[in-house]
Enzyme design. Structure first.
Site, PDB file in Angstrom:
ATOM      1  N   ALA A   1       0.725  -1.529  -0.221  1.00  0.00           N
ATOM      2  CA  ALA A   1       0.151  -0.176   0.030  1.00  0.00           C
ATOM      3  C   ALA A   1       1.226   0.990   0.216  1.00  0.00           C
ATOM      4  O   ALA A   1       2.142   0.954   0.519  1.00  0.00           O
ATOM      5  CB  ALA A   1      -1.822   0.177   1.402  1.00  0.00           C
TER       6      ALA A   1
ATOM      7  N   GLY B   1       1.083  -5.067   1.046  1.00  0.00           N
ATOM      8  CA  GLY B   1      -1.202  -5.425   0.392  1.00  0.00           C
ATOM      9  C   GLY B   1      -0.393  -5.694  -1.107  1.00  0.00           C
ATOM     10  O   GLY B   1      -1.513  -6.391  -1.400  1.00  0.00           O
TER      11      GLY B   1
ATOM     12  N   GLU C   1      -0.477  -9.629  -0.017  1.00  0.00           N
ATOM     13  CA  GLU C   1      -2.368  -9.467   0.011  1.00  0.00           C
ATOM     14  C   GLU C   1      -2.685  -9.666  -0.947  1.00  0.00           C
ATOM     15  O   GLU C   1      -4.224 -10.060  -1.328  1.00  0.00           O
ATOM     16  CB  GLU C   1      -2.917  -8.363   0.336  1.00  0.00           C
ATOM     17  CG  GLU C   1      -2.219  -8.538   2.205  1.00  0.00           C
ATOM     18  CD  GLU C   1      -2.356  -6.933   3.020  1.00  0.00           C
ATOM     19  OE1 GLU C   1      -1.776  -5.996   2.703  1.00  0.00           O
ATOM     20  OE2 GLU C   1      -3.213  -7.392   4.010  1.00  0.00           O
TER      21      GLU C   1
ATOM     22  N   GLU D   1       4.927  -4.992   7.271  1.00  0.00           N
ATOM     23  CA  GLU D   1       4.119  -3.502   7.805  1.00  0.00           C
ATOM     24  C   GLU D   1       4.356  -3.906   9.262  1.00  0.00           C
ATOM     25  O   GLU D   1       4.440  -2.044  10.059  1.00  0.00           O
ATOM     26  CB  GLU D   1       2.844  -3.947   7.957  1.00  0.00           C
ATOM     27  CG  GLU D   1       2.098  -3.760   6.481  1.00  0.00           C
ATOM     28  CD  GLU D   1       1.747  -5.048   5.959  1.00  0.00           C
ATOM     29  OE1 GLU D   1       2.984  -5.698   6.241  1.00  0.00           O
ATOM     30  OE2 GLU D   1       1.233  -5.060   4.895  1.00  0.00           O
TER      31      GLU D   1
HETATM   32  N1  CAA Z   1       4.415   3.081  -0.918  1.00  0.00           N
HETATM   33  C1  CAA Z   1       4.659   4.794  -1.863  1.00  0.00           C
HETATM   34  N2  CAA Z   1       6.222   4.330  -2.302  1.00  0.00           N
HETATM   35  C2  CAA Z   1       6.666   3.256  -2.123  1.00  0.00           C
HETATM   36  C3  CAA Z   1       6.628   2.239  -1.879  1.00  0.00           C
HETATM   37  C4  CAA Z   1       4.886   1.988  -0.901  1.00  0.00           C
HETATM   38  N3  CAA Z   1       5.116   0.528  -0.297  1.00  0.00           N
HETATM   39  N4  CAA Z   1       7.807   1.350  -2.248  1.00  0.00           N
HETATM   40  C5  CAA Z   1       8.160   1.799  -3.036  1.00  0.00           C
HETATM   41  N5  CAA Z   1       8.009   2.994  -3.243  1.00  0.00           N
HETATM   42  C6  CAA Z   1       8.444   3.795  -3.906  1.00  0.00           C
HETATM   43  C7  CAA Z   1       9.766   5.050  -3.334  1.00  0.00           C
HETATM   44  O1  CAA Z   1       9.918   5.739  -2.304  1.00  0.00           O
HETATM   45  C8  CAA Z   1      10.685   5.282  -4.161  1.00  0.00           C
HETATM   46  O2  CAA Z   1      10.196   6.448  -4.544  1.00  0.00           O
HETATM   47  P1  CAA Z   1      10.884   7.839  -4.921  1.00  0.00           P
HETATM   48  O3  CAA Z   1      12.316   7.104  -6.300  1.00  0.00           O
HETATM   49  O4  CAA Z   1      10.065   8.724  -4.995  1.00  0.00           O
HETATM   50  O5  CAA Z   1      11.718   8.113  -3.817  1.00  0.00           O
HETATM   51  C9  CAA Z   1      10.435   3.836  -4.852  1.00  0.00           C
HETATM   52  O6  CAA Z   1       9.204   3.939  -5.132  1.00  0.00           O
HETATM   53  C10 CAA Z   1      11.684   3.480  -5.323  1.00  0.00           C
HETATM   54  O7  CAA Z   1      11.759   2.552  -4.522  1.00  0.00           O
HETATM   55  P2  CAA Z   1      13.172   2.565  -3.632  1.00  0.00           P
HETATM   56  O8  CAA Z   1      13.984   3.667  -3.974  1.00  0.00           O
HETATM   57  O9  CAA Z   1      13.206   2.034  -2.370  1.00  0.00           O
HETATM   58  O10 CAA Z   1      13.472   1.477  -4.447  1.00  0.00           O
HETATM   59  P3  CAA Z   1      14.599   0.070  -3.338  1.00  0.00           P
HETATM   60  O11 CAA Z   1      15.003  -0.777  -5.136  1.00  0.00           O
HETATM   61  O12 CAA Z   1      16.409   1.317  -2.912  1.00  0.00           O
HETATM   62  O13 CAA Z   1      13.809  -0.768  -2.380  1.00  0.00           O
HETATM   63  C11 CAA Z   1      11.839  -1.587  -2.051  1.00  0.00           C
HETATM   64  C12 CAA Z   1      12.706  -1.415  -3.017  1.00  0.00           C
HETATM   65  C13 CAA Z   1      12.560  -2.647  -1.200  1.00  0.00           C
HETATM   66  C14 CAA Z   1      10.453  -2.104  -2.250  1.00  0.00           C
HETATM   67  C15 CAA Z   1      11.357  -0.857  -0.982  1.00  0.00           C
HETATM   68  O14 CAA Z   1      11.203   0.829  -1.775  1.00  0.00           O
HETATM   69  C16 CAA Z   1      10.739  -0.921   0.099  1.00  0.00           C
HETATM   70  O15 CAA Z   1      10.873  -1.101   1.012  1.00  0.00           O
HETATM   71  N6  CAA Z   1       9.265  -0.326   0.220  1.00  0.00           N
HETATM   72  C17 CAA Z   1       8.364  -0.271   1.336  1.00  0.00           C
HETATM   73  C18 CAA Z   1       8.080  -1.935   0.963  1.00  0.00           C
HETATM   74  C19 CAA Z   1       6.699  -2.227   2.494  1.00  0.00           C
HETATM   75  O16 CAA Z   1       6.725  -1.031   3.281  1.00  0.00           O
HETATM   76  N7  CAA Z   1       5.862  -2.342   1.698  1.00  0.00           N
HETATM   77  C20 CAA Z   1       4.430  -2.272   2.721  1.00  0.00           C
HETATM   78  C21 CAA Z   1       3.431  -1.004   2.837  1.00  0.00           C
HETATM   79  S1  CAA Z   1       2.514  -0.873   4.156  1.00  0.00           S
HETATM   80  C22 CAA Z   1       0.597  -1.802   3.660  1.00  0.00           C
HETATM   81  O17 CAA Z   1       1.567  -2.420   2.103  1.00  0.00           O
HETATM   82  C23 CAA Z   1      -0.405  -1.963   4.258  1.00  0.00           C
HETATM   83  C24 CAA Z   1      -1.187  -2.828   3.755  1.00  0.00           C
HETATM   84  O18 CAA Z   1      -0.976  -4.462   4.271  1.00  0.00           O
HETATM   85  C25 CAA Z   1      -2.198  -2.648   3.431  1.00  0.00           C
END
Ligand code: CAA
Length: 260
Positions: free
Chosen positions: A66, A111, A114, A134
């Protein structure tokens, strides 16, 4: 159908639905959740569509979760509402008459995992990565992940995944039964399509009822599930597909199903 964040291509009864926000690794914000719900609702009603493949744009991610930027600003009420809307999307996929197969081409986190779990099954590229990060954000999965994952792989493995927030390889996800088949990245879509073509060549009503029996039976006692299965089995004998399928077998020809 025109959507800001989705690409939709259809051919030979199969629709490929691609979440298209590669600049944020296809993160699910409210708009994407809404668009997915309305696209899938329409596809479910469209008689020309026999199966759907769900995937993510770009080489890096299926869906990285998400949208954290959007969630960071939510009130408790808004977060609850967001989770309910995400869960409604997952339940819609569950209840669809048509099979929905996830082609996981990179990160499937939070998400995103999911969403893949809500599909009927998952094929993944060897470089895909799975996890529920999360707890590292101070929250828990909110789009059905705690429920669907525990039902799929059992509570102990689900707890290891959810409580640690660890990201696992595609090979481990395959070994744990999250992923049905691992593919070289360049072969992922073609391998998914081979299986999906096999499915759409069968009687669509049988496919829909089989999906229904498995999905709903999981929420019943085994005896109730057996009764439910027998009812659906019986109902299919009122269809042209049953007459065509059995007739074609007896006449030693290929069945031509009409989904009626
Ligand atoms: N939400 C918003 N933006 C996201 C995102 C997310 N879940 N995942 C990645 N992005 C964005 C980053 O912020 C980045 O944007 P900018 O270039 O503007 O900084 C872009 O996508 C590329 O990502 P990274 O630079 O972080 O890429 P990376 O290769 O270094 O890392 C990754 C990849 C490990 C997937 C890392 O992006 C990451 O950890 N993302 C978040 C994953 C996460 O925590 N997901 C769970 C969300 S909570 C949820 O989903 C709740 C639910 O159950 C409903």
């Amino acid at each position: 159908m025109q959507f800001k964040n989705l690409l939709i291509e259809s051919s030979e009864g199969i629709t490929i639905l691609t979440i298209n926000r590669p600049q944020v690794l296809n993160a699910l914000n409210s708009d994407v959740v809404r668009e997915l719900e309305s696209a899938l609702y329409e596809l479910n009603l469209d008689a020309a569509v026999k199966a759907i493949v769900l995937t993510g744009a770009g080489e890096k991610a299926f869906v990285a979760g998400a949208d954290i930027k959007e969630m960071a600003e939510m009130s408790a009420f808004e977060a609850h509402d967001f989770a309910c809307r995400g869960q409604r999307l997952m339940l819609l996929i569950n209840r669809m008459r048509k099979p929905v197969i996830a082609a996981v081409n990179g990160y499937a986190l939070g998400g995103g995992l999911e969403l893949a779990l809500a599909c009927d099954f998952i094929y993944a590229s060897e470089n895909a990565r799975f996890g529920f990060p999360e707890v590292g954000l101070g929250v828990i999965p909110g789009f059905g992940g705690t429920q669907n994952m525990a039902r799929l792989i059992g509570p102990n493995r689900a707890k290891e995944l959810v409580l640690s927030g660890r990201i696992i390889t595609a090979a481990k996800a395959h070994a744990w039964g999250i992923v049905n088949e691992l593919c070289a990245p360049e072969e992922l879509l073609s391998k998914v399509l081979v299986t999906v073509h096999e499915i759409v060549g069968k009687g669509a009503l049988g496919v829909a009822y089989a999906k229904d029996a498995i999905a709903n039976g999981l929420n019943m006692t085994k005896e109730d599930g057996f009764r439910y299965e027998a009812s659906l089995f019986g109902v299919l004998f009122a269809t042209g597909d049953q007459r065509e399928g059995m007739g074609a077998f007896l006449q030693k020809r290929t069945a031509e199903f009409k989904g009626k």
